[in-house]
Design an enzyme around this catalytic site. Sequence first.
Site, PDB file in Angstrom:
ATOM      1  N   HIS A 176       0.833  -1.206   0.000  1.00 19.28           N
ATOM      2  CA  HIS A 176       0.000   0.000   0.000  1.00 19.28           C
ATOM      3  C   HIS A 176       0.871   1.261   0.000  1.00 19.28           C
ATOM      4  CE1 HIS A 176      -3.182  -2.783   1.109  1.00 19.28           C
ATOM      5  NE2 HIS A 176      -4.082  -1.818   1.118  1.00 19.28           N
ATOM      6  N   HIS A 225       0.926  -3.546   9.327  1.00 25.12           N
ATOM      7  CA  HIS A 225       2.354  -3.537   9.006  1.00 25.12           C
ATOM      8  C   HIS A 225       3.128  -2.950  10.176  1.00 25.12           C
ATOM      9  CE1 HIS A 225       2.569  -4.720   4.765  1.00 25.12           C
ATOM     10  NE2 HIS A 225       1.454  -4.052   4.570  1.00 25.12           N
TER      11      HIS A 225
END
Length: 273
Positions: A176, A225
Site C-alpha cells: 500500500h 504492518h
Amino acid sequence: MTRDSSALPPQRSGPPSRPGSRVPGWFAAAFAWLVQRTSPHAALLITLAAGLVPAVLLTLGSAEVYESVTESEGVARLDQPLLDAALALRSPDLDTAVTAFTNLGGSIGMPILAAAAVAAMAVKWRSWTPVLLVAAAAAGSLLMTVAGKELIGRARPPLTEAVPPFEHSASFPSGHSLNAVVISGVVAYLLVLHLKSRGAKVLTVLAAAGFAAAMGLSRVYLGHHWFTDVLVAWTLGLAWLAVVITAHRLLHSRRAAGRAAAGGSAGPGQPPP
C-alpha cells in the site's frame, strides 16, 4: 487520440536545450538510438523496463540491510512502540475511517483511482503518455513489492493487535505504501508539468506527499504492518519514482532536440502533453 504530445509543455523562447543538458550525455544518446530504431513511446517503455533492473536490485539490497538492522534491533526498535501508540489512539469510529482510507491504496481502490486519473489526463491532453507512464510505474511497484515479500517473508503484527479485516501475506515491504508513493508521485508529476501557478504546483506536490504519508501511517495504525515495512516502502517508492521521471525527461529531451533539428519550435498555442 489523434495528437501525440508526450513532450513537456512549451517552454519560453530562447536557445533550444541540448538533449543531454538535463541527463548524462551517453544516457540521452542511448535513448535517441532507441527512438530511431523503434518509436518514442517504445523507447520510453524499454527504458523503464531497463530501469526495473536497478530498482529490483535496490529492493534486494534494502532487504539485506533490513535484515542486518532488525537483527541488531536498530530501526526495528521503533516498531513495537509505534504499534503500542496506535493501539492507544484507536476507537471504533476512527478504526472505520482509517480502514476506509487505507482501502483506497488496496488492490481495488488504487487501480480505480489510478485509472480515473489516467483517463482524465489522456483524454484532456490527447496523449497516450499518461497511460504508459502510470501503467509502467505501477508494474514496477508491484514487482518490487512481490520481490521484497518473497525474499524476507516477515510476519505481520499479531492479529490480536490488528484491526479487521486481517491480511495474511508477508509484511515487508508495505505494498500500500509503495504504490501510494509511486502512483500519486507520477500523477502529481504529470499535473505539475501543466500547471501554470506556482501555488497550484506546490499544493499538488504536498497533496501527493500527504496522501502517500497518510497511507503508510494508516497501515501502522491498523496493525497491518510494522513501521519499518512502511519506511522501506517509502524509500523504494521514491527510488522507482525517480527512474520513471528520468525516463520521461529523456523522452522530452529527445523530442525537443528533434523539433530543434527540424527548425521548428513549440508555439504558444500547442497543447500540453
